[in-house]
Write a protein that holds these residues in place. Structure first.
Motif, mmCIF file in Angstrom:
data_model
loop_
_atom_site.group_PDB
_atom_site.id
_atom_site.type_symbol
_atom_site.label_atom_id
_atom_site.label_comp_id
_atom_site.label_asym_id
_atom_site.label_seq_id
_atom_site.Cartn_x
_atom_site.Cartn_y
_atom_site.Cartn_z
ATOM 1 N N MET A 12 43.965 20.505 16.139
ATOM 2 C CA MET A 12 43.866 19.959 15.310
ATOM 3 C C MET A 12 45.067 19.296 14.637
ATOM 4 N N ARG A 13 45.037 19.111 13.671
ATOM 5 C CA ARG A 13 46.592 18.058 13.132
ATOM 6 C C ARG A 13 47.171 19.303 12.476
ATOM 7 N N PRO A 14 48.185 19.635 12.469
ATOM 8 C CA PRO A 14 49.046 20.458 11.732
ATOM 9 C C PRO A 14 48.541 20.087 10.056
ATOM 10 N N GLY A 132 47.952 4.399 19.355
ATOM 11 C CA GLY A 132 47.776 4.869 20.928
ATOM 12 C C GLY A 132 47.067 6.137 20.806
ATOM 13 N N TYR A 133 47.379 6.792 19.022
ATOM 14 C CA TYR A 133 46.625 8.035 18.932
ATOM 15 C C TYR A 133 45.410 8.433 20.000
ATOM 16 N N PRO A 134 43.991 7.512 20.778
ATOM 17 C CA PRO A 134 43.269 7.649 21.188
ATOM 18 C C PRO A 134 43.708 8.419 22.720
ATOM 19 N N LEU A 136 46.924 9.388 23.612
ATOM 20 C CA LEU A 136 47.591 10.523 23.695
ATOM 21 C C LEU A 136 46.539 11.847 23.553
ATOM 22 N N GLN A 137 45.097 11.466 22.892
ATOM 23 C CA GLN A 137 44.226 12.612 22.851
ATOM 24 C C GLN A 137 43.418 13.004 23.893
ATOM 25 N N THR A 138 43.235 11.482 23.925
ATOM 26 C CA THR A 138 42.833 11.776 26.137
ATOM 27 C C THR A 138 43.590 12.561 26.761
ATOM 28 N N ALA A 139 44.935 12.442 26.596
ATOM 29 C CA ALA A 139 45.516 13.423 27.518
ATOM 30 C C ALA A 139 45.366 14.426 27.252
ATOM 31 N N ASP A 140 45.592 15.057 25.792
ATOM 32 C CA ASP A 140 45.167 16.616 25.682
ATOM 33 C C ASP A 140 43.946 16.786 26.545
ATOM 34 N N ILE A 141 43.531 16.412 25.935
ATOM 35 C CA ILE A 141 41.748 16.620 26.511
ATOM 36 C C ILE A 141 41.498 16.366 27.716
ATOM 37 N N ASP A 154 33.685 12.986 12.506
ATOM 38 C CA ASP A 154 34.977 11.639 12.141
ATOM 39 C C ASP A 154 35.601 11.321 13.679
ATOM 40 N N GLN A 155 35.810 12.548 14.963
ATOM 41 C CA GLN A 155 36.269 12.362 15.608
ATOM 42 C C GLN A 155 35.428 12.300 17.003
ATOM 43 N N ALA A 156 34.336 11.709 16.238
ATOM 44 C CA ALA A 156 33.441 11.641 17.707
ATOM 45 C C ALA A 156 34.052 10.504 18.180
HETATM 46 N N1 TRP Z 1 42.516 14.219 16.389
HETATM 47 C C1 TRP Z 1 42.254 15.363 16.921
HETATM 48 C C2 TRP Z 1 42.314 15.892 14.676
HETATM 49 O O1 TRP Z 1 42.723 15.140 14.095
HETATM 50 C C3 TRP Z 1 43.219 16.617 16.213
HETATM 51 C C4 TRP Z 1 43.057 16.636 18.150
HETATM 52 C C5 TRP Z 1 44.065 15.925 19.273
HETATM 53 C C6 TRP Z 1 41.965 17.063 19.412
HETATM 54 N N2 TRP Z 1 43.875 16.088 20.585
HETATM 55 C C7 TRP Z 1 42.912 16.042 20.732
HETATM 56 C C8 TRP Z 1 40.872 16.990 19.094
HETATM 57 C C9 TRP Z 1 41.884 16.970 21.616
HETATM 58 C C10 TRP Z 1 40.329 17.312 20.073
HETATM 59 C C11 TRP Z 1 40.248 17.363 21.456
HETATM 60 O O2 TRP Z 1 41.713 16.801 14.334
#
Ligand code: TRP
Ligand code: SF4
Length: 332
Positions: A12-14, A132-134, A136-141, A154-156
């Motif tokens: 989650m974003r803070p 590039g938000y997605p 970075l999100q891909t890297a997170d996952i 919304d995040q799908a």
């Molecule tokens: N984008 C998500 C949000 O706004 C937060 C998020 C960042 C996220 N990286 C992620 C969620 C990886 C799931 C997987 O809530």
């Protein structure tokens, strides 16, 4: 196919303090998942920067508030790895590498991006980082080789894009990453005190950190069916947030019928109706509040927990990066 041993990741974003909508919509789901799977939950502070880059002052406090909320609802650092994105620098490295293989057109057609660019007026979101938000999100996952990503609808599209980037990576460098599956969290229907969806920006939220008297006051003054100007006016519970969110969440069949009868025949008053569900809400918040107080007594504890989580996450992330560098021929 069995799901045992699968890995779950979400973030989650803070955005500040969490409310009952987050609790019923997201956190209760995480609580269940942490009993069944190996879970990674992180605070996406780098993602916060994509829109808050000009005003970073509040981010640190929001990260701590969010971690405190997670821990107080029972996200358990013994069961789940709870960490802060920016503490695991490997996310940035993988994000950079993925940015090399992600076609610009995929990012430009991302519906969230287009919509935000149009809607957000008070900030310039025409940045490289925001586009590039997605990535970075891909890297997170995928840095955790996560199998499942619980997110709201919304995040799908972001997770869908992650799957595409993952496929492209695997095609170019070999099958390193599982394709992450979206675990769709049912749409948040929890209504706020004004009858709209509970949201920080509507100022209609009951926070997990609200004191009992604040919770009582918010519920007491909550909007009801506007047709019930007086107690003698009959109402319709189906359009009343007291019924739709609170009673439906907490009340027995019997109480629900009592509300429906009483409301539609003007047999009960709104205050009576609200007060019949208030104890249930307080009861639900009680253990959360208790855990929060315990944690707050020792401010270093939250940071210790996060640091331990960072460390655990980093072990996994570092091992994935070693594999990635090897596959790409970037190991020296
Ligand atoms: N984008 C998500 C949000 O706004 C937060 C998020 C960042 C996220 N990286 C992620 C969620 C990886 C799931 C997987 O809530
Ligand atoms: Fe809402 Fe209850 Fe009042 Fe009916 S009686 S309008 S359900 S608060």
């Amino acid at each position: 196919m069995t799901d045992i041993g699968k890995r779950v990741l979400s973030g989650m974003r803070p955005s500040g303090k969490l409310h009952l909508g987050h609790y019923h919509g997201v956190l209760k789901n995480w609580l269940e998942l942490q009993e069944k799977y190996e879970c990674f939950f992180f605070v996406a502070d780098w993602h916060a920067l994509t829109s808050e880059y000009a005003n970073t002052g509040g981010i640190r406090e929001s990260v701590i508030d969010m971690a405190l909320d997670w821990l107080s609802v029972g996200i358990d650092p013994e069961k789940s790895t709870i960490f802060v994105q920016s503490s695991v620098k490997e996310h940035a490295e993988l994000s950079l590498l993925l940015s090399m293989i992600t076609p610009l057109s995929w990012l430009e057609r991302n519906p969230t991006h287009k919509e935000q660019l149009k809607e957000v007026r008070d900030k310039d979101l025409g940045t490289y980082g925001f586009l590039g938000y997605p990535v970075l999100q891909t890297a997170d996952i995928i840095i955790y080789k996560a199998d499942m990503v619980p997110v709201g609808v919304d995040q799908a599209p972001h997770v869908e894009l992650s799957r595409e980037i993952t496929r492209r990576f695997n095609f170019l460098y070999g099958e390193i990453f599982p394709e992450p599956q979206t675990l769709l969290t049912p749409a948040q229907k929890f209504l706020g005190t004004d009858g709209r969806k509970m949201s920080k920006s509507y100022n209609n939220s009951i926070y997990l950190s609200d004191a009992p008297d604040v919770v009582e006051k918010k519920i007491r003054t909550m909007k009801t069916d506007p047709a019930r100007m007086r107690k003698t006016d009959p109402g319709n519970p189906e359009i009343c947030p007291v019924y739709m969110s609170f009673h439906k969440m907490h009340s027995s069949e019997e109480t629900l019928n009592w509300v429906k009868d009483g409301c539609t025949t003007a047999g009960i008053g709104c205050i009576e109706c609200k007060m019949s569900v208030l104890p249930k809400v307080q009861e639900e918040l009680l253990p959360i509040r208790k855990r929060r107080e315990e944690l707050s007594r020792n401010p270093a504890l939250i940071c210790d927990i996060l640091r331990a989580g960072d460390k655990r996450a980093r072990v996994v992330a570092a091992s994935t990066m070693k594999e990635v560098r090897g596959a790409m021929g970037m190991e020296f």
